[in-house]
Scaffold this motif. Structure first.
Motif, PDB file in Angstrom:
ATOM      1  N   VAL A 278       0.861  -1.443   0.061  1.00 50.06           N
ATOM      2  CA  VAL A 278      -0.354  -0.137   0.616  1.00 50.06           C
ATOM      3  C   VAL A 278       1.091   1.014   0.086  1.00 50.06           C
ATOM      4  O   VAL A 278       2.005   1.261   0.178  1.00 50.06           O
ATOM      5  N   ARG A 279       0.561   2.435  -0.255  1.00 50.27           N
ATOM      6  CA  ARG A 279       0.964   3.221  -0.213  1.00 50.27           C
ATOM      7  C   ARG A 279       0.427   5.007   0.255  1.00 50.27           C
ATOM      8  O   ARG A 279      -0.659   4.971  -0.255  1.00 50.27           O
ATOM      9  N   VAL A 280       0.954   5.281   1.187  1.00 50.24           N
ATOM     10  CA  VAL A 280       0.902   7.027   1.869  1.00 50.24           C
ATOM     11  C   VAL A 280       1.083   7.756   0.995  1.00 50.24           C
ATOM     12  O   VAL A 280       2.262   7.287   1.364  1.00 50.24           O
ATOM     13  N   THR A 281       0.523   8.481   1.348  1.00 49.58           N
ATOM     14  CA  THR A 281       0.581   9.378   0.711  1.00 49.58           C
ATOM     15  C   THR A 281       0.290  10.721   1.690  1.00 49.58           C
ATOM     16  O   THR A 281      -0.894  11.319   2.110  1.00 49.58           O
ATOM     17  N   MET A 282       1.178  11.422   1.928  1.00 49.43           N
ATOM     18  CA  MET A 282       1.316  12.825   2.792  1.00 49.43           C
ATOM     19  C   MET A 282       0.421  13.749   2.199  1.00 49.43           C
ATOM     20  O   MET A 282       1.706  14.541   1.520  1.00 49.43           O
ATOM     21  N   ILE A 283      -0.417  14.475   3.029  1.00 52.19           N
ATOM     22  CA  ILE A 283      -0.544  15.945   2.479  1.00 52.19           C
ATOM     23  C   ILE A 283       0.470  17.535   2.294  1.00 52.19           C
ATOM     24  O   ILE A 283       1.585  16.668   3.588  1.00 52.19           O
ATOM     25  N   ALA A 284       1.001  17.662   2.405  1.00 53.74           N
ATOM     26  CA  ALA A 284       2.283  18.833   1.877  1.00 53.74           C
ATOM     27  C   ALA A 284       1.637  19.471   3.364  1.00 53.74           C
ATOM     28  O   ALA A 284       0.260  19.998   3.784  1.00 53.74           O
ATOM     29  N   GLN A 285       2.915  20.041   3.794  1.00 51.67           N
ATOM     30  CA  GLN A 285       2.372  20.315   5.473  1.00 51.67           C
ATOM     31  C   GLN A 285       2.657  21.859   5.141  1.00 51.67           C
ATOM     32  O   GLN A 285       3.519  22.580   4.109  1.00 51.67           O
ATOM     33  N   LYS A 286       2.019  23.344   5.563  1.00 51.96           N
ATOM     34  CA  LYS A 286       2.357  24.734   5.230  1.00 51.96           C
ATOM     35  C   LYS A 286       3.584  24.775   6.118  1.00 51.96           C
ATOM     36  O   LYS A 286       4.466  25.637   5.310  1.00 51.96           O
ATOM     37  N   GLU A 287       4.160  24.145   6.455  1.00 47.82           N
ATOM     38  CA  GLU A 287       5.390  25.375   7.758  1.00 47.82           C
ATOM     39  C   GLU A 287       6.068  23.564   8.123  1.00 47.82           C
ATOM     40  O   GLU A 287       5.820  22.359   7.897  1.00 47.82           O
ATOM     41  N   GLU A 288       6.969  23.785   8.022  1.00 47.83           N
ATOM     42  CA  GLU A 288       8.132  22.492   8.822  1.00 47.83           C
ATOM     43  C   GLU A 288       7.876  21.709   9.672  1.00 47.83           C
ATOM     44  O   GLU A 288       7.461  22.547  10.750  1.00 47.83           O
ATOM     45  N   PRO A 289       7.844  20.250   9.871  1.00 50.35           N
ATOM     46  CA  PRO A 289       7.414  20.316  11.272  1.00 50.35           C
ATOM     47  C   PRO A 289       8.200  20.710  12.278  1.00 50.35           C
ATOM     48  O   PRO A 289       9.867  20.465  11.984  1.00 50.35           O
ATOM     49  N   SER A 290       8.012  20.269  13.521  1.00 49.64           N
ATOM     50  CA  SER A 290       8.576  20.741  14.132  1.00 49.64           C
ATOM     51  C   SER A 290       9.538  19.906  15.164  1.00 49.64           C
ATOM     52  O   SER A 290      10.015  19.980  15.524  1.00 49.64           O
ATOM     53  N   GLN A 291       9.286  18.093  14.951  1.00 53.35           N
ATOM     54  CA  GLN A 291       9.931  17.572  14.914  1.00 53.35           C
ATOM     55  C   GLN A 291      10.534  17.230  13.972  1.00 53.35           C
ATOM     56  O   GLN A 291      10.260  16.765  12.577  1.00 53.35           O
ATOM     57  N   ILE A 292      11.714  16.251  14.588  1.00 54.44           N
ATOM     58  CA  ILE A 292      12.098  14.945  13.508  1.00 54.44           C
ATOM     59  C   ILE A 292      11.423  14.087  12.962  1.00 54.44           C
ATOM     60  O   ILE A 292      11.191  13.055  12.130  1.00 54.44           O
ATOM     61  N   GLN A 293      10.195  13.354  13.952  1.00 58.53           N
ATOM     62  CA  GLN A 293       9.605  12.052  13.581  1.00 58.53           C
ATOM     63  C   GLN A 293       7.951  12.745  14.096  1.00 58.53           C
ATOM     64  O   GLN A 293       7.767  13.411  14.828  1.00 58.53           O
ATOM     65  N   ILE A 294       7.581  11.977  13.046  1.00 58.38           N
ATOM     66  CA  ILE A 294       5.629  12.478  13.182  1.00 58.38           C
ATOM     67  C   ILE A 294       5.371  11.028  13.658  1.00 58.38           C
ATOM     68  O   ILE A 294       5.768  10.346  12.219  1.00 58.38           O
ATOM     69  N   LYS A 295       4.665  10.200  14.580  1.00 57.25           N
ATOM     70  CA  LYS A 295       4.167   9.277  14.243  1.00 57.25           C
ATOM     71  C   LYS A 295       2.399   9.671  14.223  1.00 57.25           C
ATOM     72  O   LYS A 295       1.670  10.644  13.993  1.00 57.25           O
ATOM     73  N   GLU A 296       2.013   8.109  13.580  1.00 60.88           N
ATOM     74  CA  GLU A 296       0.619   8.406  13.205  1.00 60.88           C
ATOM     75  C   GLU A 296       0.149   6.979  13.165  1.00 60.88           C
ATOM     76  O   GLU A 296       0.460   5.792  13.176  1.00 60.88           O
ATOM     77  N   LYS A 297      -1.297   6.241  12.790  1.00 60.73           N
ATOM     78  CA  LYS A 297      -1.975   5.532  13.296  1.00 60.73           C
ATOM     79  C   LYS A 297      -2.246   5.529  12.047  1.00 60.73           C
ATOM     80  O   LYS A 297      -3.453   5.929  11.727  1.00 60.73           O
TER      81      LYS A 297
END
Length: 85
Positions: free
Chosen positions: A16-35
């Motif tokens: 399966v392919r998971v495509t993230m939606i473009a962020q308006k700002e750079e993430p403040s964390q180096i890692q982002i956790k999703e479920k």
């Protein structure tokens, strides 16, 4: 997530392919956790991807909907990757 639904025969895998939606700002964390919630039901032998419907996943009748959570960590360090647990 693509494909949204499909058939995975016993003892097999499915990519399966998971495509993230473009962020308006750079993430403040180096890692982002999703479920992601994964739902499964028993299907008749020979069912194809095109025959899978949303109604198959309604809890009730003879079908029992199984649910599990897929945890993913997006790593935005110098070598981007996604680890699923």
């Amino acid at each position: 997530v693509k494909p949204k639904s499909g058939v995975v025969p016993p003892r097999s895998t499915r990519e399966v392919r998971v495509t993230m939606i473009a962020q308006k700002e750079e993430p403040s964390q180096i890692q982002i956790k999703e479920k992601f919630m994964i739902q499964s039901v028993l299907a008749d032998l020979g069912v194809t991807d095109k025959e899978v419907t949303d109604e198959m996943f309604y809890d009730g009748g003879w079908r029992q909907v199984e649910q599990t959570i897929l945890r993913a960590t997006y790593d935005f360090s110098s070598t981007s990757s996604c680890k699923c647990l």
